[in-house]
Every structure is written in structure tokens, then in C-alpha cells.
Design a protein around this motif. Structure first.
Motif, PDB file in Angstrom:
ATOM      1  N   ALA A   1       1.019  -1.213   0.006  1.00 20.29           N
ATOM      2  CA  ALA A   1       0.142  -0.033   0.178  1.00 20.29           C
ATOM      3  C   ALA A   1       0.844   1.244   0.017  1.00 20.29           C
ATOM      4  N   ARG A   2       2.069   1.281   0.855  1.00 19.94           N
ATOM      5  CA  ARG A   2       2.886   2.617   0.736  1.00 19.94           C
ATOM      6  C   ARG A   2       3.768   2.608  -0.711  1.00 19.94           C
ATOM      7  N   MET A   3       3.852   1.549  -1.315  1.00 23.92           N
ATOM      8  CA  MET A   3       4.517   1.355  -2.675  1.00 23.92           C
ATOM      9  C   MET A   3       3.666   2.099  -3.569  1.00 23.92           C
ATOM     10  N   ALA A   4       2.382   1.662  -3.354  1.00 28.02           N
ATOM     11  CA  ALA A   4       1.144   2.350  -4.396  1.00 28.02           C
ATOM     12  C   ALA A   4       0.910   3.638  -4.243  1.00 28.02           C
ATOM     13  N   GLU A   5       0.997   4.147  -2.794  1.00 28.76           N
ATOM     14  CA  GLU A   5       0.931   5.384  -2.665  1.00 28.76           C
ATOM     15  C   GLU A   5       2.093   6.288  -2.916  1.00 28.76           C
ATOM     16  N   GLU A   6       3.236   5.744  -2.967  1.00 26.12           N
ATOM     17  CA  GLU A   6       4.255   6.456  -3.541  1.00 26.12           C
ATOM     18  C   GLU A   6       4.597   6.645  -5.097  1.00 26.12           C
ATOM     19  N   TYR A   7       4.009   5.493  -5.594  1.00 29.49           N
ATOM     20  CA  TYR A   7       3.801   5.592  -7.167  1.00 29.49           C
ATOM     21  C   TYR A   7       2.928   6.486  -7.454  1.00 29.49           C
ATOM     22  N   GLN A   8       1.670   6.764  -6.839  1.00 30.59           N
ATOM     23  CA  GLN A   8       0.568   7.610  -7.254  1.00 30.59           C
ATOM     24  C   GLN A   8       1.099   9.155  -7.026  1.00 30.59           C
ATOM     25  N   GLU A   9       1.853   9.382  -5.959  1.00 32.25           N
ATOM     26  CA  GLU A   9       2.450  10.432  -5.678  1.00 32.25           C
ATOM     27  C   GLU A   9       3.635  11.034  -6.529  1.00 32.25           C
ATOM     28  N   LEU A  10       4.250  10.115  -7.263  1.00 32.99           N
ATOM     29  CA  LEU A  10       5.083  10.409  -8.214  1.00 32.99           C
ATOM     30  C   LEU A  10       4.581  10.658  -9.770  1.00 32.99           C
ATOM     31  N   ASP A  11       3.502   9.654  -9.968  1.00 28.21           N
ATOM     32  CA  ASP A  11       2.777  10.007 -11.244  1.00 28.21           C
ATOM     33  C   ASP A  11       2.155  11.448 -11.280  1.00 28.21           C
ATOM     34  N   LYS A  12       1.390  11.801 -10.025  1.00 25.96           N
ATOM     35  CA  LYS A  12       1.111  13.298  -9.864  1.00 25.96           C
ATOM     36  C   LYS A  12       2.134  14.136 -10.103  1.00 25.96           C
ATOM     37  N   ARG A  13       3.147  13.920  -9.686  1.00 28.55           N
ATOM     38  CA  ARG A  13       3.916  15.279  -9.592  1.00 28.55           C
ATOM     39  C   ARG A  13       4.871  15.158 -11.028  1.00 28.55           C
ATOM     40  N   ILE A  14       4.698  14.061 -11.754  1.00 29.19           N
ATOM     41  CA  ILE A  14       5.136  14.329 -13.152  1.00 29.19           C
ATOM     42  C   ILE A  14       4.253  14.691 -13.993  1.00 29.19           C
ATOM     43  N   TYR A  15       2.900  14.357 -13.956  1.00 22.56           N
ATOM     44  CA  TYR A  15       1.960  14.849 -14.502  1.00 22.56           C
ATOM     45  C   TYR A  15       1.946  16.521 -14.453  1.00 22.56           C
ATOM     46  N   GLU A  16       1.887  16.992 -13.204  1.00 20.83           N
ATOM     47  CA  GLU A  16       1.716  18.276 -13.053  1.00 20.83           C
ATOM     48  C   GLU A  16       2.995  19.373 -13.901  1.00 20.83           C
ATOM     49  N   ALA A  17       4.279  18.374 -13.635  1.00 14.24           N
ATOM     50  CA  ALA A  17       5.133  19.207 -14.311  1.00 14.24           C
ATOM     51  C   ALA A  17       5.185  18.994 -15.858  1.00 14.24           C
ATOM     52  N   GLU A  18       4.592  17.896 -16.501  1.00 17.29           N
ATOM     53  CA  GLU A  18       4.716  18.064 -17.795  1.00 17.29           C
ATOM     54  C   GLU A  18       3.542  18.673 -18.320  1.00 17.29           C
ATOM     55  N   ASP A  19       2.519  18.879 -17.470  1.00 11.77           N
ATOM     56  CA  ASP A  19       1.297  19.847 -17.792  1.00 11.77           C
ATOM     57  C   ASP A  19       1.601  21.289 -17.738  1.00 11.77           C
ATOM     58  N   GLY A  20       2.725  21.713 -17.199  1.00  9.49           N
ATOM     59  CA  GLY A  20       3.099  22.919 -16.949  1.00  9.49           C
ATOM     60  C   GLY A  20       2.486  23.713 -15.810  1.00  9.49           C
ATOM     61  N   ARG A  21       1.963  22.833 -15.075  1.00 12.07           N
ATOM     62  CA  ARG A  21       1.305  23.353 -13.482  1.00 12.07           C
ATOM     63  C   ARG A  21       2.453  23.679 -12.591  1.00 12.07           C
ATOM     64  N   VAL A  22       3.434  22.992 -12.703  1.00 11.75           N
ATOM     65  CA  VAL A  22       4.690  22.992 -11.746  1.00 11.75           C
ATOM     66  C   VAL A  22       5.799  23.249 -12.540  1.00 11.75           C
ATOM     67  N   ALA A  23       6.865  24.251 -12.174  1.00 11.11           N
ATOM     68  CA  ALA A  23       8.135  24.205 -13.067  1.00 11.11           C
ATOM     69  C   ALA A  23       8.884  23.291 -12.293  1.00 11.11           C
ATOM     70  N   MET A  24       9.829  22.680 -13.239  1.00  8.73           N
ATOM     71  CA  MET A  24      10.594  21.794 -12.637  1.00  8.73           C
ATOM     72  C   MET A  24      11.647  21.662 -13.702  1.00  8.73           C
ATOM     73  N   ASP A  25      12.647  21.590 -13.340  1.00  8.44           N
ATOM     74  CA  ASP A  25      14.057  21.189 -13.930  1.00  8.44           C
ATOM     75  C   ASP A  25      14.001  19.862 -14.935  1.00  8.44           C
ATOM     76  N   GLU A  26      14.483  19.754 -15.905  1.00  6.37           N
ATOM     77  CA  GLU A  26      14.260  18.554 -17.104  1.00  6.37           C
ATOM     78  C   GLU A  26      14.960  17.384 -16.376  1.00  6.37           C
ATOM     79  N   MET A  27      16.134  17.687 -15.714  1.00  3.90           N
ATOM     80  CA  MET A  27      17.019  16.514 -15.081  1.00  3.90           C
ATOM     81  C   MET A  27      15.899  15.920 -13.803  1.00  3.90           C
ATOM     82  N   VAL A  28      15.545  16.794 -13.118  1.00  2.00           N
ATOM     83  CA  VAL A  28      14.557  16.361 -12.021  1.00  2.00           C
ATOM     84  C   VAL A  28      13.447  15.558 -12.188  1.00  2.00           C
ATOM     85  N   LEU A  29      12.769  15.872 -13.504  1.00  2.00           N
ATOM     86  CA  LEU A  29      11.630  15.399 -14.055  1.00  2.00           C
ATOM     87  C   LEU A  29      12.159  13.949 -14.551  1.00  2.00           C
TER      88      LEU A  29
END
Length: 82
Positions: A30-58
Motif C-alpha cells: 500500500a505504501r509503494m502504491a501510494e508513493e507511485y501515485q504521488e510520483l505520477d501526480k508530480r510528473i503529470y503536473e510538471a509535464e502539464d506545466g502546472r509546476v516548474a521543474m528542471d528537466e533532470m529532476v523530472l
């Protein structure tokens, strides 16, 4: 290609029953699934332009998500064999 989230239910439709069972019975999974979901959300927000993020961090986040997805896939596969 349209931007989209990658929830585990979409990534592993063949393991729907195992996913549900492990989420309820295994706190580590369950913790792994939650971590996956959080990573997916952060990636989506960066790719969508909602959150500025360095390409290397992404790219680092994407690698973490892939690694976690592989670990989750292995656990799901093992559960299916049981």
C-alpha cells in the motif's frame, strides 16, 4: 499524444483482483502504491506545466516511477501465482 495519469489500475488491468487484495492486506504494498501515485501526480503536473521543474529532476522522477512500477509488477505477478 494527450497527457494522462498512469494509475496502477490502468497499468495493470490484468491484475485487478491482486491489486485490490494487496492494497488491503499488505501495508508495504500500500505504501509503494501510494508513493507511485504521488510520483505520477508530480510528473503529470510538471509535464502539464502546472509546476516548474528542471528537466533532470523530472527525468529522475520518471526513473523512480519506472523502478517502483517494476517492483509493484513483480509483487502482483507473485500474488497471481499464489
Amino acid at each position: 499524444m494527450p497527457l494522462q495519469y498512469h494509475p496502477l489500475s490502468r497499468e495493470f488491468p490484468q491484475y485487478e483482483d491482486q491489486l485490490r487484495a494487496l492494497l488491503q492486506a499488505d501495508s508495504h504494498f500500500a505504501r509503494m502504491a501510494e508513493e507511485y501515485q504521488e510520483l505520477d501526480k508530480r510528473i503529470y503536473e510538471a509535464e502539464d506545466g502546472r509546476v516548474a521543474m528542471d528537466e533532470m529532476v523530472l527525468q529522475g522522477l520518471k526513473m523512480q516511477r519506472v523502478t517502483l512500477k517494476d517492483e509493484i509488477a513483480e509483487l502482483l505477478s507473485n500474488q497471481a501465482k499464489s
